[in-house]
Design an enzyme around this catalytic site. Structure first.
Site, PDB file in Angstrom:
ATOM      1  N   ASP A  10      -6.438  -8.574   1.161  1.00 36.75           N
ATOM      2  CA  ASP A  10      -5.177  -8.451   0.410  1.00 36.75           C
ATOM      3  C   ASP A  10      -4.189  -9.535   0.879  1.00 36.75           C
ATOM      4  OD1 ASP A  10      -3.224  -5.912   2.192  1.00 36.75           O
ATOM      5  OD2 ASP A  10      -4.768  -7.270   2.960  1.00 36.75           O
ATOM      6  N   ASP A  15      -4.602 -12.342   6.217  1.00 34.59           N
ATOM      7  CA  ASP A  15      -5.857 -12.381   5.449  1.00 34.59           C
ATOM      8  C   ASP A  15      -6.189 -13.820   5.068  1.00 34.59           C
ATOM      9  OD1 ASP A  15      -4.125  -9.931   4.591  1.00 34.59           O
ATOM     10  OD2 ASP A  15      -6.177  -9.284   4.181  1.00 34.59           O
ATOM     11  N   ASN A  40      -0.900  -5.755   0.625  1.00 29.07           N
ATOM     12  CA  ASN A  40       0.343  -6.421   1.074  1.00 29.07           C
ATOM     13  C   ASN A  40       1.263  -6.733  -0.113  1.00 29.07           C
ATOM     14  OD1 ASN A  40      -0.140  -6.570   3.886  1.00 29.07           O
ATOM     15  ND2 ASN A  40      -1.626  -8.203   3.522  1.00 29.07           N
ATOM     16  N   THR A 126     -10.292  -6.512   5.144  1.00 30.57           N
ATOM     17  CA  THR A 126      -9.071  -6.701   5.936  1.00 30.57           C
ATOM     18  C   THR A 126      -7.831  -6.189   5.197  1.00 30.57           C
ATOM     19  OG1 THR A 126      -8.704  -8.930   5.060  1.00 30.57           O
ATOM     20  CG2 THR A 126     -10.035  -8.740   7.072  1.00 30.57           C
ATOM     21  N   PHE A 168      -1.067   0.174   8.433  1.00 28.22           N
ATOM     22  CA  PHE A 168      -0.882  -0.074   6.997  1.00 28.22           C
ATOM     23  C   PHE A 168      -2.156   0.099   6.176  1.00 28.22           C
ATOM     24  CE2 PHE A 168       1.279  -1.833   3.366  1.00 28.22           C
ATOM     25  CZ  PHE A 168       0.327  -2.586   2.695  1.00 28.22           C
ATOM     26  N   ASN A 169      -3.246  -0.602   6.511  1.00 31.20           N
ATOM     27  CA  ASN A 169      -4.441  -0.593   5.654  1.00 31.20           C
ATOM     28  C   ASN A 169      -4.971   0.819   5.436  1.00 31.20           C
ATOM     29  OD1 ASN A 169      -4.464  -3.360   5.339  1.00 31.20           O
ATOM     30  ND2 ASN A 169      -5.856  -3.714   7.058  1.00 31.20           N
ATOM     31  N   HIS A 242      -3.543 -10.110  12.878  1.00 26.75           N
ATOM     32  CA  HIS A 242      -4.492  -9.007  12.701  1.00 26.75           C
ATOM     33  C   HIS A 242      -5.863  -9.451  12.156  1.00 26.75           C
ATOM     34  CE1 HIS A 242      -0.984  -6.325  13.123  1.00 26.75           C
ATOM     35  NE2 HIS A 242      -0.387  -6.995  12.156  1.00 26.75           N
ATOM     36  N   ASP A 243      -5.879  -9.909  10.907  1.00 23.31           N
ATOM     37  CA  ASP A 243      -7.147 -10.012  10.179  1.00 23.31           C
ATOM     38  C   ASP A 243      -8.144 -11.029  10.738  1.00 23.31           C
ATOM     39  OD1 ASP A 243      -5.411  -9.362   7.069  1.00 23.31           O
ATOM     40  OD2 ASP A 243      -6.255  -7.996   8.553  1.00 23.31           O
TER      41      ASP A 243
HETATM   42  O1  RIB Z   1      -1.536  -3.457   9.583  1.00 18.16           O
HETATM   43  C1  RIB Z   1      -1.956  -4.788   9.457  1.00 18.16           C
HETATM   44  C2  RIB Z   1      -2.823  -4.960   8.248  1.00 18.16           C
HETATM   45  O2  RIB Z   1      -2.089  -4.633   7.074  1.00 18.16           O
HETATM   46  C3  RIB Z   1      -3.282  -6.416   8.035  1.00 18.16           C
HETATM   47  O3  RIB Z   1      -4.526  -6.411   7.389  1.00 18.16           O
HETATM   48  C4  RIB Z   1      -2.232  -6.969   7.129  1.00 18.16           C
HETATM   49  O4  RIB Z   1      -2.717  -8.049   6.314  1.00 18.16           O
HETATM   50  C5  RIB Z   1      -1.951  -5.783   6.256  1.00 18.16           C
HETATM   51  O5  RIB Z   1      -2.954  -5.759   5.226  1.00 18.16           O
HETATM   52 CA    CA Z   2      -4.761  -7.586   5.293  1.00 19.12          CA
END
Ligand code: RIB
Ligand code: CA
Length: 313
Positions: A10, A15, A40, A126, A168-169, A242-243
């Site tokens: 996303d 990402d 996102n 991701t 979040f994801n 993160h990703d």
């Molecule tokens: O919490 C972080 C995740 O949420 C990452 O994948 C960021 O791109 C969002 O998608």
């Molecule tokens: Ca992401």
């Protein structure tokens, strides 16, 4: 032996950088396709952003598919406050040369796995897990083709970033996450506990910028924008990247440490919806379903990212 992968994402700056890392490594990774999901930012932007990264990486040979525009059951929540209105603020938006694919991402995932040898394709999600879960629901037989799932999502010691208890994801689509974590295929989970160890410090961004090619300049610009929100929120020099922990794990697993344990998803409680209950000490009696990554060599991670970006034009 190359690893055949499908990246589901996303974009989102992190990402996007993960896509550049994967596309810069054709010696190790055969990227069968990129599937995009709403997260996102809405789906039309995540799909466009993924195609932009294929252009920047000089890899318009890799097809990009648009997937689910909303979670399985919940209403979509997005994160423009982190990623900006375009989703990739920090890089100049342009119309990609690669055209969008007509096939839905879920159908691409199903077709690819149906025609694959057993345990031959690695999924690298991701973003919210909606596309992956929808594919499994539509045709459970595809599970046989999955070699492993290396995903970014969840939190244990770090706590939540979108609610006090959820990352979040997983929070965007907890029902999809439950389907994926219960699917029975090998899962490696990169949660906030490990991604918060790879902070995009000013020094690390400067090193990337010094590479001086289009991909490195785009990465540095996206990181400068992406870092502002979390640097302020957490009071650190840089934001958790993160990703790219997912592709870095495929390229150099020795950078990471993890533990096999049970991970269950909260799908009912309004207070803790999307929480990943990581049974790190094996107290639940539930069988292990994932490797929870809890440590990374952060300098090694950024050396890998910088070196791979330098391989692009
Ligand atoms: O919490 C972080 C995740 O949420 C990452 O994948 C960021 O791109 C969002 O998608
Ligand atoms: Ca992401």
């Amino acid at each position: 032996m190359k690893e055949t992968i499908i990246i589901d994402c996303d974009p989102g700056q992190d990402d996007a950088i993960n896509l550049l890392l994967a596309l810069s490594s054709p010696g190790e990774l055969d990227v069968l396709g990129i599937t995009t999901v709403a997260g996102n930012v809405p789906l039309d932007l995540t799909e466009r952003n993924a195609r932009m990264m294929c252009d920047i990486a000089g890899r318009t040979d890799v097809p990009v598919f648009a997937g689910c525009a909303k979670p399985l059951l919940r209403e979509l929540i997005t994160a423009e406050n982190v990623h900006g209105k375009t989703g990739v603020d920090g890089v100049e938006v342009f119309t990609p040369t690669g055209r969008p694919q007509d096939r839905h991402a879920v159908d691409f995932i199903i077709d690819a796995l149906r025609s694959a040898d057993d345990a031959s394709i690695t999924l690298v999600p991701t973003g919210p897990l909606t596309n992956i879960a929808a594919a499994i629901q539509k045709d459970p037989s595809i599970l046989a083709g999955i070699r492993r799932i290396v995903l970014m999502g969840g939190a244990m010691r770090e706590g939540g970033n979108t609610s006090p208890s959820a990352e979040f994801n997983i929070l965007v689509d907890p029902h999809a996450a439950e389907i994926v974590f219960d699917c029975g295929r090998p899962i490696t989970a990169m949660g906030l506990d490990v991604t918060h160890q790879v902070l995009s410090s000013r020094e690390r961004i400067a090193r990337i910028k010094a590479v001086g090619n289009r991909a490195a300049e785009a990465t540095a610009g996206m990181l400068e924008f992406f870092s502002r929100h979390d640097s302020t929120k957490y009071g650190a020099d840089g934001a958790p990247l993160h990703d790219p922990c997912t592709i870095a794990f495929l390229l150099q697993p020795e950078l990471f440490e993890g533990k096999l344990c049970n991970i269950a998803i909260e799908t009912r409680s309004p207070l803790t919806l999307g929480h990943t209950a990581v049974d790190f000490w094996g107290v639940s009696g539930r069988s292990a379903n994932a490797t929870w990554i809890y440590r990374v060599n952060a300098d090694g991670f950024y050396e890998l990212l910088t070196e791979r970006l330098a391989r692009l034009k």
